[in-house]
Design an enzyme around this catalytic site. Structure first.
Site, PDB file in Angstrom:
ATOM      1  N   SER A  28       0.838  -1.260   0.065  1.00 53.91           N
ATOM      2  CA  SER A  28      -0.070   0.010  -0.034  1.00 53.91           C
ATOM      3  C   SER A  28       0.809   1.377  -0.086  1.00 53.91           C
ATOM      4  O   SER A  28       1.787   1.495   1.079  1.00 53.91           O
ATOM      5  CB  SER A  28      -0.932   0.144   1.390  1.00 53.91           C
ATOM      6  N   HIS A  59      -3.622   0.755  -4.398  1.00 52.57           N
ATOM      7  CA  HIS A  59      -3.101  -0.369  -5.022  1.00 52.57           C
ATOM      8  C   HIS A  59      -3.530  -0.171  -6.248  1.00 52.57           C
ATOM      9  O   HIS A  59      -4.724  -0.394  -6.646  1.00 52.57           O
ATOM     10  CB  HIS A  59      -3.698  -1.879  -4.287  1.00 52.57           C
ATOM     11  N   HIS A  81      -5.869  -9.623  -1.249  1.00 48.41           N
ATOM     12  CA  HIS A  81      -5.905  -9.988   0.103  1.00 48.41           C
ATOM     13  C   HIS A  81      -6.955 -10.930   0.514  1.00 48.41           C
ATOM     14  O   HIS A  81      -8.082 -10.656  -0.605  1.00 48.41           O
ATOM     15  CB  HIS A  81      -6.185  -8.636   1.067  1.00 48.41           C
ATOM     16  N   TYR A  83      -9.326 -10.306   2.776  1.00 51.90           N
ATOM     17  CA  TYR A  83     -10.486  -9.156   3.001  1.00 51.90           C
ATOM     18  C   TYR A  83     -11.129  -8.860   1.615  1.00 51.90           C
ATOM     19  O   TYR A  83     -12.301  -8.365   1.851  1.00 51.90           O
ATOM     20  CB  TYR A  83      -9.993  -8.306   4.028  1.00 51.90           C
ATOM     21  N   GLU A  84     -10.541  -9.084   0.675  1.00 52.17           N
ATOM     22  CA  GLU A  84     -11.264  -8.814  -0.804  1.00 52.17           C
ATOM     23  C   GLU A  84     -12.210  -9.785  -1.259  1.00 52.17           C
ATOM     24  O   GLU A  84     -12.794  -9.805  -2.041  1.00 52.17           O
ATOM     25  CB  GLU A  84     -10.358  -8.411  -1.862  1.00 52.17           C
ATOM     26  N   ALA A 111       2.910  -2.358   4.111  1.00 48.13           N
ATOM     27  CA  ALA A 111       2.559  -1.332   4.966  1.00 48.13           C
ATOM     28  C   ALA A 111       2.282  -2.119   6.255  1.00 48.13           C
ATOM     29  O   ALA A 111       1.305  -3.190   6.093  1.00 48.13           O
ATOM     30  CB  ALA A 111       1.707  -0.421   4.687  1.00 48.13           C
ATOM     31  N   MET A 202      -1.907  -7.342   6.845  1.00 45.32           N
ATOM     32  CA  MET A 202      -2.864  -8.084   6.255  1.00 45.32           C
ATOM     33  C   MET A 202      -2.457  -8.689   5.073  1.00 45.32           C
ATOM     34  O   MET A 202      -3.251  -9.280   4.159  1.00 45.32           O
ATOM     35  CB  MET A 202      -4.034  -7.265   5.998  1.00 45.32           C
ATOM     36  N   SER A 203      -1.229  -9.073   4.837  1.00 47.17           N
ATOM     37  CA  SER A 203      -0.860  -9.581   3.581  1.00 47.17           C
ATOM     38  C   SER A 203       0.488 -10.436   3.745  1.00 47.17           C
ATOM     39  O   SER A 203       0.875 -10.867   4.869  1.00 47.17           O
ATOM     40  CB  SER A 203      -0.458  -8.511   2.331  1.00 47.17           C
ATOM     41  N   ASN A 226       2.132   2.891  10.903  1.00 46.44           N
ATOM     42  CA  ASN A 226       1.352   3.506  12.020  1.00 46.44           C
ATOM     43  C   ASN A 226       1.473   2.652  13.207  1.00 46.44           C
ATOM     44  O   ASN A 226       2.452   1.540  13.221  1.00 46.44           O
ATOM     45  CB  ASN A 226      -0.145   3.301  11.677  1.00 46.44           C
ATOM     46  N   HIS A 238      -6.650   4.247   7.238  1.00 45.70           N
ATOM     47  CA  HIS A 238      -5.855   3.917   6.136  1.00 45.70           C
ATOM     48  C   HIS A 238      -5.015   5.147   5.403  1.00 45.70           C
ATOM     49  O   HIS A 238      -4.176   5.178   4.778  1.00 45.70           O
ATOM     50  CB  HIS A 238      -6.842   3.327   4.953  1.00 45.70           C
TER      51      HIS A 238
HETATM   52  N1  HPA Z   1      -2.888  -3.551  11.242  1.00 44.34           N
HETATM   53  C1  HPA Z   1      -3.063  -4.110  10.235  1.00 44.34           C
HETATM   54  N2  HPA Z   1      -2.635  -4.046   8.877  1.00 44.34           N
HETATM   55  C2  HPA Z   1      -1.986  -2.916   8.643  1.00 44.34           C
HETATM   56  C3  HPA Z   1      -1.464  -1.963   9.752  1.00 44.34           C
HETATM   57  C4  HPA Z   1      -2.130  -2.365  11.117  1.00 44.34           C
HETATM   58  O1  HPA Z   1      -1.924  -1.506  12.079  1.00 44.34           O
HETATM   59  N3  HPA Z   1      -1.012  -0.834   9.199  1.00 44.34           N
HETATM   60  C5  HPA Z   1      -1.122  -1.236   7.830  1.00 44.34           C
HETATM   61  N4  HPA Z   1      -1.542  -2.396   7.592  1.00 44.34           N
END
Ligand code: HPA
Length: 277
Positions: A28, A59, A81, A83-84, A111, A202-203, A226, A238
Site C-alpha cells: 500500500s 493499489h 488480500h 479481505y477482498e 505497509a 494483512m498480507s 502507523n 488507512h
Molecule cells: N494493522 C493491520 N494491517 C496494517 C496496519 C495495522 O496496524 N497498518 C498497515 N497495515
C-alpha cells in the site's frame, strides 16, 4: 475455476523481454518504486486472461516490467488480500505466475502497524520471521517461522549491507499476519506482542509460503506506517498508512534499488552458502 497460469505467463512474456530475474511486490502506498524502471512495459491485471483485479485504495493493479540500473525486474503494483474475498489460491497466484516467468528472487513489501513503542511509524523493518495470526483453522497458538525456506538468510544479510551502503536505517522483526479488513483491537495487539511479534499486517505471509514451495529465495520488508491499535492513544486510519508510506518513499526506493543492484552483482554468493539462498 482454476485459471491456467501458463497462459497468463505466455501473455506477459509475449509483451516483455523478461525471461529471468527478480520480482518485487509493492505494498500500500509504495507503488512509486515502479516509476524507477527504464523501458517499462505496463500490463494492467485486467488485460491478462483470467487474472483477478485488485480493489484496494493505494493499489493500482498492474505489472510493470523493465530494468532497474540495467537489471531485469517485474514489479507487481497491487496485490490480493483475503479481505477482498479472494481465496488462498488467488492471493498466491502472482507467485505461481512469477515462477512460470523465471523469477529467481522475490522481494515482498507491505505497509504494517508497529507493535513496539520504541519503533515509531516511518521505520523500515526487515521481516526475519512471521506468524500466521489468522486463526483460520482453530485456536492453536501461532508458530514463528524464521530462516530457510521462508526468509532467505543470504538475502537478509544482503539487505543489511544495502541499507548500510545507502544509509537507510533498518529495523528487523517478526511480522504477524491477520485477515483484516478491520484493524485489530488493543487486546489482540497485546497478545501478538506477547507472542513475540513486532509488526502486524494483512498480507505477505501467503506469498512467502507460496514462494517457499517453489524454492524462490524471498526477502520481505515492512514499512511501518502507523502504531498498531492501542500502542498510542489515537485511532488509526488507512489515510495515515498511505501518508506515512508517502513520507518514507525516497528511502524505501533507495534501499530497494540497492538491494536489486547487490542481488545482480552476485553479492549473495559472497554473503554465504548458495544452498541456503
Ligand atoms: N494493522 C493491520 N494491517 C496494517 C496496519 C495495522 O496496524 N497498518 C498497515 N497495515
Amino acid at each position: 475455476m482454476n485459471p491456467d497460469v501458463s497462459l497468463m505467463a505466455e501473455f506477459v512474456a509475449d509483451q516483455t523481454a523478461f525471461r529471468e530475474g527478480t520480482a518485487v511486490i509493492l505494498g500500500s502506498g509504495l507503488g512509486s518504486f515502479a516509476d524507477q524502471l527504464t523501458d517499462p512495459v505496463v500490463i494492467p491485471y485486467g488485460d491478462i486472461p483470467h487474472y483477478p483485479r485488485s480493489t484496494v485504495a493505494g493499489h493500482s493493479g498492474e505489472f510493470v516490467v523493465g530494468r532497474l540500473r540495467g537489471n531485469p525486474l517485474i514489479v507487481a503494483r497491487g496485490r490480493f488480500h483475503f479481505y477482498e474475498g479472494y481465496d488462498y489460491h488467488t492471493v498466491t497466484l502472482p507467485i505461481r505466475l512469477f515462477h512460470k516467468l523465471g523469477v529467481n528472487r522475490l522481494i515482498i513489501t507491505n505497509a504494517a502497524g508497529s507493535m513496539r513503542p520504541e519503533t515509531p511509524p516511518g521505520n523500515l523493518m526487515l521481516i526475519k520471521g512471521h506468524m500466521d495470526c489468522t486463526f483460520r483453522y482453530g485456536i492453536e497458538l501461532p508458530r514463528c517461522f524464521t530462516g530457510h525456506p521462508f526468509h532467505s538468510p543470504n538475502l537478509l544479510k544482503l539487505a543489511k549491507t544495502a541499507a548500510e551502503r545507502v544509509a537507510v536505517p533498518l529495523k528487523e522483526g517478526i511480522y504477524c499476519w491477520v485477515l483484516g479488513p478491520a484493524y485489530e483491537t488493543p487486546a489482540e495487539i497485546d497478545f501478538f506482542r506477547e507472542l513475540g511479534g513486532d509488526a502486524v499486517g494483512m498480507s505477505t505471509v501467503p506469498e512467502i509460503q507460496a514462494a517457499a514451495e517453489f524454492a524462490i529465495p524471498t526477502l520481505a520488508i515492512s514499512t511501518l506506517t502507523n502504531y498498531a491499535a492501542g500502542i498510542i492513544d489515537k485511532p488509526l486510519t488507512h489515510e495515515e498508512v498511505l501518508e506515512t508510506a508517502d513520507r518514507v518513499k525516497s528511502s524505501f526506493i533507495r534501499l530497494l534499488t540497492e538491494i536489486v543492484v547487490l542481488i545482480n552483482a552476485g553479492e549473495e554468493c559472497r554473503a554465504g552458502n548458495q544452498d541456503l539462498l
